[in-house]
Each structure stands twice: as structure tokens, then as C-alpha cells.
Design an enzyme around this catalytic site. Structure first.
Site, PDB file in Angstrom:
ATOM      1  N   SER A   1       0.826  -1.203   0.000  1.00 40.06           N
ATOM      2  CA  SER A   1       0.000   0.000   0.000  1.00 40.06           C
ATOM      3  C   SER A   1       0.867   1.261   0.000  1.00 40.06           C
ATOM      4  O   SER A   1       1.622   1.496  -0.936  1.00 40.06           O
ATOM      5  CB  SER A   1      -0.959  -0.048   1.194  1.00 40.06           C
ATOM      6  OG  SER A   1      -1.955   0.946   1.093  1.00 40.06           O
TER       7      SER A   1
ATOM      8  N   HIS B   1      -7.730  -5.437  -0.361  1.00 42.94           N
ATOM      9  CA  HIS B   1      -6.535  -4.667  -0.019  1.00 42.94           C
ATOM     10  C   HIS B   1      -5.740  -5.423   1.036  1.00 42.94           C
ATOM     11  O   HIS B   1      -5.738  -5.076   2.229  1.00 42.94           O
ATOM     12  CB  HIS B   1      -6.932  -3.283   0.486  1.00 42.94           C
ATOM     13  CG  HIS B   1      -5.805  -2.291   0.481  1.00 42.94           C
ATOM     14  ND1 HIS B   1      -5.147  -1.900  -0.667  1.00 42.94           N
ATOM     15  CD2 HIS B   1      -5.209  -1.610   1.499  1.00 42.94           C
ATOM     16  CE1 HIS B   1      -4.204  -1.023  -0.365  1.00 42.94           C
ATOM     17  NE2 HIS B   1      -4.210  -0.832   0.940  1.00 42.94           N
TER      18      HIS B   1
ATOM     19  N   ASP C   1      -9.627  -4.755  -4.986  1.00 46.14           N
ATOM     20  CA  ASP C   1      -9.067  -3.838  -3.988  1.00 46.14           C
ATOM     21  C   ASP C   1      -9.923  -2.573  -3.909  1.00 46.14           C
ATOM     22  O   ASP C   1     -10.029  -1.841  -4.897  1.00 46.14           O
ATOM     23  CB  ASP C   1      -7.635  -3.473  -4.379  1.00 46.14           C
ATOM     24  CG  ASP C   1      -6.888  -2.741  -3.279  1.00 46.14           C
ATOM     25  OD1 ASP C   1      -7.530  -2.031  -2.490  1.00 46.14           O
ATOM     26  OD2 ASP C   1      -5.650  -2.877  -3.230  1.00 46.14           O
TER      27      ASP C   1
END
Length: 259
Positions: free
Chosen positions: A136, A239, A196
Site C-alpha cells: 500500500s 486490499h 481492492d
């Protein structure tokens, strides 16, 4: 005391006074026969401890010769989260792109991570035997580091990440400006979940396409060599880092950092 070093080319990002740069605090996962280094950079609100299980798994999957460094981000106020303070490599002004990136924060964090790399090189590990990767926000910082560092690293791993240095128009002229001459030569592994909700798969794909079309990073050859950009999509993954993604990452790392 850790060494202090100036980061070339970044003085204009701060002031005409030369900055004193320190590497971030980190967790070290040692290796008995240390011949390569992997730096794993965590995401927003996490710490280096959040990457320990990944590092341990990768070491057990053929990377026992690699030492892992898991840096901790500083605590800063996040505009998109009502100013709440949390560990972050840079501020987020909005969770909905194409909001402008925190250029100063990104370059500040880059400088500290690059210092960590410099210290590792000073200890005897060649830049080509160092890989930086992250998840991320940490993936975005890893990509920035690989693209603009004066040192040509062994590779960059991007897990659910996106391009750094986005401007108000959703473009990336600053990244092109700062990209090093060897940016196109750094092998890149990019893993992204198909569903995601935080950093969409489409944004990840567009980011990877920018690297090939604007930076000149070639697509990885079908022969599976550790060259160019390898982009993998994981169906049903949101995610997070999936089990198959971890296996694919381990296989790629074993190619770019052979024992």
C-alpha cells in the site's frame, strides 16, 4: 550513532540548506549467511512489526541468505482522516484520487529510506543485492525509491500500490523529472488484488502502464527472467497480501537475489 549523509539532488525539496538525513527506526530479521538485503515497507497506520510474518515466510521459502529490514514510519497527521495522527510515510489529503500527493512528505521519507540503503551498502552489500518492497503506502514509497535513487537496486516489489508524486491534475510530471537514468532497468514485481477497494486494480494497472510507456520499463519476458515489470492480478483479493501473492513474490525474489 548511525551515519549521516546528504541525499544528492533533493536539496531543492527542502531548502538551500543541506538537510541532515537519518534512516528510519527499523526491525532487523538477521540471516546467518547474509549476502543480500530486502527492505519491506509497511502501509498506513502500521509499523515494521506488521511485516514480520511476511519476512519470516520469505526467509523460509529459499531466502535464508537475505537479511530483512522492516522500517517504522514516523507519526504524522493525516488530512483525509480528520487530522488524526498515525504512522505514515506521507500525508493523504483525500482517499479519492486524483487528489494531489504530499510531495514534501514523500521526498522526506524517501531520503530516510535511501539512507538506510546507503548504510547497508557501506556495510558491504552491493546495491544490486538490495531489493525494496512494500504494501500500500509502503509500496508507493518503495516504487519511488527504486525510480529516483542514485543507486541501481536489485529490484522493487509493489504490493497493492500506485505511482507516487501525483499532481493536482492526476498526472506524474515530477516522477518523470526525478527518475534516475537507470530507472527503466530495475526489475519490478507488481501484485494487485482484483477487488481492492482502497487502491483500485485499475489504478494499479494504469500505474504499471505509466512505467512502461513513460519511464521505459520493459514488460518482463515470457521466459520468466528477472527483468522488466511483472504484473500479477489476484482474483478475489481485496486490499491485503494473499497467499498466492506471497508465493509469487518469493519466487521472484529468489530470481533477483539468488543465493
Amino acid at each position: 550513532m548511525l551515519g549521516r549523509r546528504l541525499i544528492p539532488g533533493l536539496l531543492s525539496a527542502y531548502s538551500i540548506m543541506a538537510p541532515i538525513v537519518e534512516p528510519p527506526a527499523f526491525i532487523k530479521v538477521p540471516a546467518k549467511n547474509h549476502s543480500a538485503t530486502v527492505i519491506l515497507v509497511h502501509g498506513l497506520g502500521d509499523s515494521g512489526f506488521g511485516m514480520q510474518s511476511l519476512a519470516s515466510q520469505l526467509q523460509s521459502d529459499g531466502l535464508g541468505h537475505c537479511e530483512f529490514y522492516l522500517p517504522h514510519a514516523p507519526t504524522r497527521a493525516i488530512t483525509a482522516n480528520g487530522g488524526h495522527r498515525m504512522p505514515a510515510w506521507f500525508n493523504l489529503f483525500s482517499f479519492n484520487p486524483p487528489s494531489e500527493d504530499d510531495e514534501a512528505g514523500m521526498l522526506e521519507s524517501f531520503a530516510s529510506i535511501d539512507q538506510l540503503i546507503a548504510n547497508e551498502i557501506d556495510s558491504g552489500i552491493e546495491a544490486s543485492r538490495i531489493v525494496i518492497g512494500g504494501f500500500s503506502q509502503g509500496a508507493t514509497m518503495s516504487l519511488l525509491t527504486g525510480m529516483i535513487s542514485s543507486r541501481q537496486l536489485g529490484g522493487v516489489a509493489v504490493l497493492s500500490g500506485r505511482l507516487p508524486l501525483r499532481d493536482k491534475a492526476g498526472k506524474y510530471p515530477k516522477l518523470k523529472e526525478l527518475a534516475s537514468p537507470h530507472a527503466a532497468s530495475v526489475p519490478i514485481f507488481w501484485g494487485h488484488g482484483a477487488v481492492d477497494p482502497m487502491i483500485s486494480h485499475s489504478l494499479g494497472r494504469l500505474s504499471a502502464d505509466f512505467l512502461t510507456s513513460e519511464i521505459g520499463v520493459p514488460t518482463a519476458p515470457a521466459t520468466g527472467e528477472a527483468k522488466g515489470l511483472t504484473f500479477k492480478t489476484y482474483d478475489g483479493l481485496a486490499h491485503s497480501i494473499g497467499s498466492q501473492e506471497m508465493k509469487d513474490l518469493g519466487a521472484w525474489l529468489n530470481k533477483v537475489l539468488p543465493a
